[in-house]
Design a protein around this motif. Structure first.
Motif, PDB file in Angstrom:
ATOM      1  N   VAL A   1      -1.322  10.583   5.666  1.00  0.00           N
ATOM      2  CA  VAL A   1      -1.987   9.513   4.922  1.00  0.00           C
ATOM      3  C   VAL A   1      -2.711   8.642   5.936  1.00  0.00           C
ATOM      4  CG1 VAL A   1      -1.650   7.515   3.418  1.00  0.00           C
ATOM      5  CG2 VAL A   1      -0.173   9.522   3.164  1.00  0.00           C
ATOM      6  N   GLU A   2      -4.002   8.495   5.785  1.00  0.00           N
ATOM      7  CA  GLU A   2      -4.779   7.641   6.685  1.00  0.00           C
ATOM      8  C   GLU A   2      -4.447   6.178   6.381  1.00  0.00           C
ATOM      9  OE1 GLU A   2      -6.804   8.305   9.233  1.00  0.00           O
ATOM     10  OE2 GLU A   2      -6.465  10.448   9.000  1.00  0.00           O
ATOM     11  N   SER A   3      -4.155   5.408   7.412  1.00  0.00           N
ATOM     12  CA  SER A   3      -3.793   4.008   7.216  1.00  0.00           C
ATOM     13  C   SER A   3      -4.913   3.211   6.562  1.00  0.00           C
ATOM     14  CB  SER A   3      -3.371   3.362   8.528  1.00  0.00           C
ATOM     15  OG  SER A   3      -4.450   3.359   9.443  1.00  0.00           O
ATOM     16  N   ALA A   4      -6.163   3.537   6.889  1.00  0.00           N
ATOM     17  CA  ALA A   4      -7.300   2.813   6.296  1.00  0.00           C
ATOM     18  C   ALA A   4      -7.301   2.961   4.776  1.00  0.00           C
ATOM     19  CB  ALA A   4      -8.609   3.312   6.886  1.00  0.00           C
ATOM     20  N   GLY A   5      -7.001   4.155   4.289  1.00  0.00           N
ATOM     21  CA  GLY A   5      -6.943   4.376   2.851  1.00  0.00           C
ATOM     22  C   GLY A   5      -5.756   3.670   2.221  1.00  0.00           C
ATOM     23  N   LEU A   6      -4.645   3.660   2.905  1.00  0.00           N
ATOM     24  CA  LEU A   6      -3.434   3.007   2.405  1.00  0.00           C
ATOM     25  C   LEU A   6      -3.619   1.487   2.369  1.00  0.00           C
ATOM     26  CD1 LEU A   6      -0.461   3.514   1.587  1.00  0.00           C
ATOM     27  CD2 LEU A   6       0.121   3.232   3.985  1.00  0.00           C
ATOM     28  N   MET A   7      -4.216   0.939   3.400  1.00  0.00           N
ATOM     29  CA  MET A   7      -4.380  -0.508   3.493  1.00  0.00           C
ATOM     30  C   MET A   7      -5.544  -1.015   2.636  1.00  0.00           C
ATOM     31  SD  MET A   7      -1.851  -1.161   5.455  1.00  0.00           S
ATOM     32  CE  MET A   7      -1.983  -2.847   5.978  1.00  0.00           C
ATOM     33  N   ALA A   8      -6.492  -0.153   2.300  1.00  0.00           N
ATOM     34  CA  ALA A   8      -7.639  -0.489   1.434  1.00  0.00           C
ATOM     35  C   ALA A   8      -8.353  -1.769   1.876  1.00  0.00           C
ATOM     36  CB  ALA A   8      -7.178  -0.589  -0.019  1.00  0.00           C
ATOM     37  N   GLY A   9      -8.596  -1.895   3.181  1.00  0.00           N
ATOM     38  CA  GLY A   9      -9.340  -3.051   3.693  1.00  0.00           C
ATOM     39  C   GLY A   9      -8.499  -4.294   3.931  1.00  0.00           C
ATOM     40  N   SER A  10      -7.224  -4.255   3.574  1.00  0.00           N
ATOM     41  CA  SER A  10      -6.337  -5.403   3.759  1.00  0.00           C
ATOM     42  C   SER A  10      -5.608  -5.280   5.089  1.00  0.00           C
ATOM     43  CB  SER A  10      -5.327  -5.440   2.605  1.00  0.00           C
ATOM     44  OG  SER A  10      -4.438  -6.514   2.758  1.00  0.00           O
ATOM     45  N   ARG A  11      -5.106  -6.379   5.601  1.00  0.00           N
ATOM     46  CA  ARG A  11      -4.307  -6.352   6.836  1.00  0.00           C
ATOM     47  C   ARG A  11      -2.810  -6.257   6.521  1.00  0.00           C
ATOM     48  NH1 ARG A  11      -6.897  -5.732  11.533  1.00  0.00           N
ATOM     49  NH2 ARG A  11      -5.301  -6.889  12.616  1.00  0.00           N
ATOM     50  N   GLU A  12      -2.458  -6.393   5.235  1.00  0.00           N
ATOM     51  CA  GLU A  12      -1.049  -6.431   4.856  1.00  0.00           C
ATOM     52  C   GLU A  12      -0.884  -5.898   3.434  1.00  0.00           C
ATOM     53  OE1 GLU A  12       2.068 -10.070   4.526  1.00  0.00           O
ATOM     54  OE2 GLU A  12       0.712 -10.050   6.240  1.00  0.00           O
ATOM     55  N   ILE A  13       0.145  -5.060   3.226  1.00  0.00           N
ATOM     56  CA  ILE A  13       0.461  -4.564   1.884  1.00  0.00           C
ATOM     57  C   ILE A  13       1.974  -4.612   1.690  1.00  0.00           C
ATOM     58  CG2 ILE A  13      -1.562  -3.058   1.706  1.00  0.00           C
ATOM     59  CD1 ILE A  13       0.316  -0.679   2.277  1.00  0.00           C
ATOM     60  N   VAL A  14       2.401  -4.520   0.440  1.00  0.00           N
ATOM     61  CA  VAL A  14       3.823  -4.434   0.112  1.00  0.00           C
ATOM     62  C   VAL A  14       4.075  -3.043  -0.450  1.00  0.00           C
ATOM     63  CG1 VAL A  14       5.691  -5.331  -1.338  1.00  0.00           C
ATOM     64  CG2 VAL A  14       4.044  -6.906  -0.316  1.00  0.00           C
ATOM     65  N   ILE A  15       5.088  -2.377   0.080  1.00  0.00           N
ATOM     66  CA  ILE A  15       5.473  -1.045  -0.370  1.00  0.00           C
ATOM     67  C   ILE A  15       6.807  -1.162  -1.089  1.00  0.00           C
ATOM     68  CG2 ILE A  15       6.107   1.286   0.358  1.00  0.00           C
ATOM     69  CD1 ILE A  15       4.329   0.806   2.852  1.00  0.00           C
ATOM     70  N   GLN A  16       6.881  -0.660  -2.316  1.00  0.00           N
ATOM     71  CA  GLN A  16       8.128  -0.651  -3.082  1.00  0.00           C
ATOM     72  C   GLN A  16       8.830   0.684  -2.849  1.00  0.00           C
ATOM     73  OE1 GLN A  16       9.402  -3.031  -5.431  1.00  0.00           O
ATOM     74  NE2 GLN A  16       7.908  -4.394  -4.509  1.00  0.00           N
ATOM     75  N   HIS A  17      10.122   0.634  -2.506  1.00  0.00           N
ATOM     76  CA  HIS A  17      10.912   1.851  -2.290  1.00  0.00           C
ATOM     77  C   HIS A  17      12.348   1.596  -2.732  1.00  0.00           C
ATOM     78  CE1 HIS A  17      12.402   5.545  -0.573  1.00  0.00           C
ATOM     79  NE2 HIS A  17      13.328   4.854   0.062  1.00  0.00           N
ATOM     80  N   ALA A  18      12.811   2.377  -3.708  1.00  0.00           N
ATOM     81  CA  ALA A  18      14.195   2.295  -4.191  1.00  0.00           C
ATOM     82  C   ALA A  18      14.583   0.861  -4.561  1.00  0.00           C
ATOM     83  CB  ALA A  18      15.158   2.866  -3.146  1.00  0.00           C
ATOM     84  N   GLY A  19      13.675   0.162  -5.231  1.00  0.00           N
ATOM     85  CA  GLY A  19      13.965  -1.194  -5.682  1.00  0.00           C
ATOM     86  C   GLY A  19      13.850  -2.260  -4.608  1.00  0.00           C
ATOM     87  N   GLN A  20      13.418  -1.884  -3.420  1.00  0.00           N
ATOM     88  CA  GLN A  20      13.268  -2.828  -2.310  1.00  0.00           C
ATOM     89  C   GLN A  20      11.791  -2.982  -1.970  1.00  0.00           C
ATOM     90  OE1 GLN A  20      15.931  -4.368  -0.563  1.00  0.00           O
ATOM     91  NE2 GLN A  20      17.211  -3.522  -2.186  1.00  0.00           N
ATOM     92  N   SER A  21      11.422  -4.155  -1.476  1.00  0.00           N
ATOM     93  CA  SER A  21      10.050  -4.409  -1.041  1.00  0.00           C
ATOM     94  C   SER A  21       9.979  -4.414   0.473  1.00  0.00           C
ATOM     95  CB  SER A  21       9.563  -5.771  -1.558  1.00  0.00           C
ATOM     96  OG  SER A  21       9.456  -5.742  -2.954  1.00  0.00           O
TER      97      SER A  21
END
Length: 54
Positions: free
Chosen positions: A19-39
Motif C-alpha cells: 500500500v503506497e503511503s501517499a494513497g493511504l494518507m490522501a494528502g493528509s499528514r495524519e490519519i486514524v486507523i481503526q483496528h479491532a475496536g481500537q484507534s
C-alpha cells in the motif's frame, strides 16, 4: 577444527500486499486507523518518517 552450523533458511519470500503511503494518507499528514475496536494514529513527521501510536 569444527565447522559452524549453517544458518536456517528463511524459506520462500512471502507475497505481501503493498500500500503506497501517499494513497493511504490522501494528502493528509495524519490519519486514524481503526483496528479491532481500537484507534491508532498514523502521522508523517517533519523528517518524512511514519509514526503509529495508539
Amino acid at each position: 577444527m569444527q565447522q559452524a552450523a549453517a544458518a536456517p533458511s528463511a524459506g520462500p519470500a512471502l507475497s505481501l500486499p503493498i500500500v503506497e503511503s501517499a494513497g493511504l494518507m490522501a494528502g493528509s499528514r495524519e490519519i486514524v486507523i481503526q483496528h479491532a475496536g481500537q484507534s491508532y494514529r498514523l502521522r508523517v513527521t517533519r523528517a518524512n518518517k511514519l509514526i503509529l501510536t495508539k
